[in-house]
Design a protein around this motif. Structure first.
Motif, PDB file in Angstrom:
ATOM      1  N   PHE B 125      95.375   5.686 -60.373  1.00 47.71           N
ATOM      2  CA  PHE B 125      94.196   4.857 -60.134  1.00 47.71           C
ATOM      3  C   PHE B 125      93.718   5.028 -58.701  1.00 47.71           C
ATOM      4  O   PHE B 125      94.434   5.581 -57.842  1.00 47.71           O
ATOM      5  CB  PHE B 125      94.481   3.389 -60.474  1.00 47.71           C
ATOM      6  N   PHE B 126      92.464   4.614 -58.480  1.00 50.21           N
ATOM      7  CA  PHE B 126      91.900   4.611 -57.138  1.00 50.21           C
ATOM      8  C   PHE B 126      91.769   3.159 -56.729  1.00 50.21           C
ATOM      9  O   PHE B 126      91.029   2.391 -57.347  1.00 50.21           O
ATOM     10  CB  PHE B 126      90.551   5.325 -57.097  1.00 50.21           C
ATOM     11  N   PRO B 127      92.500   2.750 -55.688  1.00 53.15           N
ATOM     12  CA  PRO B 127      92.684   1.316 -55.464  1.00 53.15           C
ATOM     13  C   PRO B 127      91.585   0.549 -54.737  1.00 53.15           C
ATOM     14  O   PRO B 127      91.572  -0.673 -54.796  1.00 53.15           O
ATOM     15  CB  PRO B 127      93.956   1.288 -54.603  1.00 53.15           C
ATOM     16  N   ILE B 128      90.662   1.241 -54.061  1.00 49.93           N
ATOM     17  CA  ILE B 128      89.706   0.492 -53.245  1.00 49.93           C
ATOM     18  C   ILE B 128      88.775  -0.297 -54.169  1.00 49.93           C
ATOM     19  O   ILE B 128      88.098   0.279 -55.014  1.00 49.93           O
ATOM     20  CB  ILE B 128      88.894   1.406 -52.316  1.00 49.93           C
ATOM     21  N   ASP B 129      88.759  -1.616 -53.975  1.00 56.14           N
ATOM     22  CA  ASP B 129      88.035  -2.495 -54.892  1.00 56.14           C
ATOM     23  C   ASP B 129      87.159  -3.463 -54.104  1.00 56.14           C
ATOM     24  O   ASP B 129      87.611  -4.547 -53.737  1.00 56.14           O
ATOM     25  CB  ASP B 129      89.069  -3.247 -55.734  1.00 56.14           C
ATOM     26  N   PRO B 130      85.915  -3.078 -53.820  1.00 55.48           N
ATOM     27  CA  PRO B 130      85.067  -3.958 -53.014  1.00 55.48           C
ATOM     28  C   PRO B 130      84.441  -5.112 -53.815  1.00 55.48           C
ATOM     29  O   PRO B 130      83.645  -5.861 -53.288  1.00 55.48           O
ATOM     30  CB  PRO B 130      83.967  -3.017 -52.516  1.00 55.48           C
TER      31      PRO B 130
END
Lengths: 452, 452
Positions: B125-130
């Motif tokens: 997964f790609f974790p950056i969650d704005p």
């Protein structure tokens, strides 16, 4: 005249010197690059002294080269056009320790071990460990890294802000005391890794960490490098909090045995460290043991006691000196490239073949978690054919890295030795780096001849 | 004429439009900033199309504004000088997924949720969650962050390299496919967070992670914000691998209760998540429970099941919409500053006082692990006194952040609204940012009016 002028800014004869021995000590680092003497060496203690010397140098068009511990591996500190070498050894105050904010502020001459000694009583540490006891300023200038980058990142991930004297004589602050900021252009990370060519650092704000509660070290021996690499990849994919993971090839272990009198199995070996709470580190070790054994490990051993951990890692720690000790009087060369993680094992195997083709007896080590690997060996810098042979091997290793989608420098920087490779790696982007250099330092006074 | 010219490069009427509705949709984002229409909107699909349009714009001196999902919070995508808005929604291919190298390459129009859906089958997964379902290009341009930055970092920590069309029409590649590189100036991190003012991205190489084996969510209620903040600091200092740690103040919980009909305790609440192996996550939760209880937590609850975790975090997830729903028809404002971690609790308390002094009913939320916090509330952008009141509160929050050694923007960027604050924060450094802008884009065509 130069000396008299500089004494106005640093009024201390012991800190402004044209003495030839001192200049000689600042003409080269620990590598094979040809020495060049600066005209004068100064030892500032304050930002004000640094700024005044820089402003004077701008006025008189004199080159400036910052110098920390002199441990750089690509000739960064060699003053190719003479001028003023600015040695930061005496500018070594730890300005502020703030464990509650996970940060420290230091002057650039603070060394890594000095810093960690000071942080220990707070239960904190600064994790970047490039091997040498480098200065923080030098580590920032080269975006240094080391064996635990896999977990903690590199210098650029751990510098929150800087103060830097620029080539127009101004002092600027970049970044902040916060771990996050989205405020215009990222000047901090432009300056980090700029190798003294854009700014002279006077203060660095670092991110620091709690000392892990528990560390377990482990060692796994494999039949061949490809197996070792595949096993390491499994560990990374399993999301295990690996603190360090290093690969040393068989011939290197053999050299260590010869040097130290040990009888480690002469086969590719993985050295691992798990950091965390006791339960987490123990669990990570258990899972890893299983993965290693499923991957064909011939043996797997772990230790938690700090002395035994050091013994377990002995072959890794002794690797470079095992090679150096074989050929006293020669100088150390360490190649440095980085490839995508899945390509590391194959690259280490191919690098061993290339070294053998060149009749070079090298230690080959990989920071498996990052895809970064080194070949370490000795050269007689006065022997032209030996130098040519080494340069050819180095070029072939960089070509190998490029072929596998890698980069010509994982952590040592460009300095003098890799300018041609940089041009090749960044054909279109290099002009933009040059635009920045020309805009910030139009007279090319800051560490001329490095990077470009 | 403009349209005919652009159709030569993007020969598709549905992708080159002067339609007023489409232009209106690209005149503003989701915030209160006054809209400005572009002259034309284009929807490129390839790097070649982007480059040709940019080269044309340079030739004709027409401003260019890149547009992703339009979810930016500081008016980044408003074309203040008209010109060409380049909407990347159709340039949304996932080019390459390489789990073995922990990387993906995407076009800039790929959204966060699209990417994570594609990565899921690889266990990555790609974790950056704005929060918003933003595009990767927009997230890169603003150095986006979010609730899990405490563990995974921000966009700048997770972009390995970019391809970008520059303001001289060239396309450059920066960075590499490796996790480490020390190769000249860090152009990747100069471009990340440059808010469309230095380059138009056409490809982004991201670092990706294994999906954690186990996640435990927890909630701890405290008597006051200072206690909650102190407890959070203990968790961070204990070196616990905290995936997320959020602080919501009492009045915000009250707003959620009103909005959703729940009866959560109307007191400051910490929301936490532990990521890792089962044993590690469980151990971290156990240690944290103890720390929370020793710190005076009135209650502490934890869940591992994914549905129950979502329910536990409900008050946090509902916070912004609870405020927005109170005043339908008004627009959302979200303040954004970051302070050193140890100052967060105190700043949240003071921000609540400031909001009350201004008669503003705000949700106040903090990303405790980073010292980053927001006040979210509604304004009627047509009511002058309401706008003046909001701007005064915003200024006071930034002043508060500065007073505590913080930064005027933690993650939302500068855009239009924070230019004055940026000048104040970086008095000496700003000229160097301007030098870069003027050197890279001397005609100020790329997103004019933002940052400076």
């Amino acid at each position: 005249m130069l000396k008299d002028d500089l004494l106005k800014f640093i009024p201390d004869h012991s800190r402004v010197t044209e003495n030839e021995t001192v200049r000689l000590n600042h003409s080269k680092g620990i590598t094979y690059h040809a020495p060049v003497l600066p005209d004068i060496v100064v030892f500032p203690k304050t930002e004000e002294e640094v700024q005044k010397v820089v402003q004077y140098a701008i006025d008189k068009q004199i080159p400036i080269v910052p110098f920390g511990a002199g441990s750089s591996l690509e000739g960064h500190i060699i003053p190719l056009k003479g001028g003023i070498t600015m040695d930061f050894t005496l500018m070594n105050k730890i300005i502020e320790v703030r464990p509650e904010d996970f940060l420290v502020k230091v002057q650039p001459g603070v060394t890594r071990t000095q810093l960690n000694l000071a942080l220990k009583k707070h239960g904190m540490f600064f994790p970047i460990d490039p091997g040498a006891d480098a200065t923080i300023g030098g580590m920032a200038a080269t975006n240094a890294s080391g064996t635990n980058a896999v977990y903690y990142g590199t210098m650029k991930h751990n510098i929150l802000g800087l103060r830097s004297v620029m080539a127009n004589g101004a002092v600027i602050s970049t970044g902040s005391e916060t771990v996050k900021t989205s405020t215009g252009y990222n000047l901090t990370e432009l300056l980090v890794g700029s190798e003294g060519t854009l700014g002279v650092f006077t203060e660095i704000t670092l991110k620091v960490y709690g000392i892990p509660e528990h560390i377990v070290a482990a060692k796994a021996v494999f039949e061949n490098v490809e197996q070792a690499g595949a096993a390491a990849a499994l560990v990374l994919q399993a999301g295990i909090n690996i603190g360090r993971i290093e690969l040393v090839d068989g011939k290197t272990i053999e050299a260590v045995n010869d040097h130290v009198g040990t009888d480690f199995k002469v086969k590719p070996t993985l050295f691992l460290e798990f950091h965390g709470s006791r339960a987490a580190a123990e669990d990570d070790y258990t899972v890893t043991k299983e993965l290693m054994e499923d991957s064909g490990a011939l043996s797997f051993k772990a230790e938690a006691d700090s002395l035994k951990r050091a013994q377990l890692w002995d072959a890794r720690h002794q690797a470079a000196s095992a090679i150096v000790s074989r050929e006293p009087g020669k100088l150390l060369v360490v190649t440095d490239v980085c490839v995508p993680i899945s390509k590391l094992a194959e690259c280490i195997g191919k690098t061993r073949e290339l070294a053998e083709e060149h009749n070079i007896d090298a230690a080959i080590l990989g920071h498996v978690g990052d895809g970064n690997f080194h070949a370490a060996f000795c050269v007689d810098s006065n022997d032209e054919s030996e130098m040519a042979n080494f340069k050819d091997l180095n070029t072939k290793i960089v070509d190998l890295a490029f072929k596998f989608g890698g980069t010509c420098s994982g952590e040592h920087g460009i300095g003098m030795g890799k300018k041609e490779f940089l041009k090749e790696q960044y054909k279109e982007a290099l002009p933009f780096m040059k635009i920045i250099k020309e805009s910030f330092d139009p007279n090319n006074l800051f560490n001329p001849g490095k990077i470009f």
